[in-house]
Design a protein around this motif. Structure first.
Motif, PDB file in Angstrom:
ATOM      1  N   ASN A  35     -22.040   4.593  -4.170  1.00  0.00           N
ATOM      2  CA  ASN A  35     -22.194   3.750  -3.463  1.00  0.00           C
ATOM      3  C   ASN A  35     -20.279   2.794  -2.836  1.00  0.00           C
ATOM      4  O   ASN A  35     -20.045   2.138  -2.328  1.00  0.00           O
ATOM      5  CB  ASN A  35     -22.586   2.256  -4.125  1.00  0.00           C
ATOM      6  N   GLU A  36     -19.489   2.757  -4.727  1.00  0.00           N
ATOM      7  CA  GLU A  36     -18.525   2.054  -3.793  1.00  0.00           C
ATOM      8  C   GLU A  36     -17.516   3.004  -3.262  1.00  0.00           C
ATOM      9  O   GLU A  36     -16.748   2.395  -2.275  1.00  0.00           O
ATOM     10  CB  GLU A  36     -17.380   2.690  -5.215  1.00  0.00           C
ATOM     11  N   GLU A  39     -18.167   1.404   0.021  1.00  0.00           N
ATOM     12  CA  GLU A  39     -17.879   0.699   0.382  1.00  0.00           C
ATOM     13  C   GLU A  39     -16.683   0.573   0.437  1.00  0.00           C
ATOM     14  O   GLU A  39     -15.600  -0.189   1.405  1.00  0.00           O
ATOM     15  CB  GLU A  39     -17.803  -0.210  -0.738  1.00  0.00           C
ATOM     16  N   ASN A  40     -15.773   1.314  -0.089  1.00  0.00           N
ATOM     17  CA  ASN A  40     -13.884   1.706   0.084  1.00  0.00           C
ATOM     18  C   ASN A  40     -13.576   1.969   1.341  1.00  0.00           C
ATOM     19  O   ASN A  40     -12.943   1.204   2.098  1.00  0.00           O
ATOM     20  CB  ASN A  40     -13.434   2.239  -1.056  1.00  0.00           C
ATOM     21  N   GLU A  43     -13.248  -0.054   4.639  1.00  0.00           N
ATOM     22  CA  GLU A  43     -12.347  -1.117   4.286  1.00  0.00           C
ATOM     23  C   GLU A  43     -11.208  -0.466   4.966  1.00  0.00           C
ATOM     24  O   GLU A  43     -10.603  -1.460   5.753  1.00  0.00           O
ATOM     25  CB  GLU A  43     -11.588  -1.425   3.151  1.00  0.00           C
TER      26      GLU A  43
END
Length: 69
Positions: A35-36, A39-40, A43
């Motif tokens: 999940n992280e 998200e990264n 970006e």
């Protein structure tokens, strides 16, 4: 809206997930969880897309599982 395919791997030493977009130089990130990582990655991709001279080296086609006996 643009869609990119990322490859995710788990580093056996750090236990972090590492993701990258094939053919997209610099489009890689990591996270302690999937999940992280998810998200990264967007970006960094958004930052890279701001470059007007962006060139993709390859076009992602597929992943394949190869069995060797």
């Amino acid at each position: 809206m643009k869609t990119f395919t990322a490859i995710a791997e788990r580093d056996s030493d750090t236990k972090f997930y590492v993701g990258y977009v094939p053919g997209f130089s610099g489009a890689h990130s990591q996270g302690e969880t999937l999940n992280e990582l998810q998200e990264n990655l967007p970006e960094i991709i958004e930052i890279l897309l701001e470059d007007e001279d962006l060139v993709f080296e390859t076009e992602f086609v597929s992943t394949q599982q190869i069995v060797v006996y």
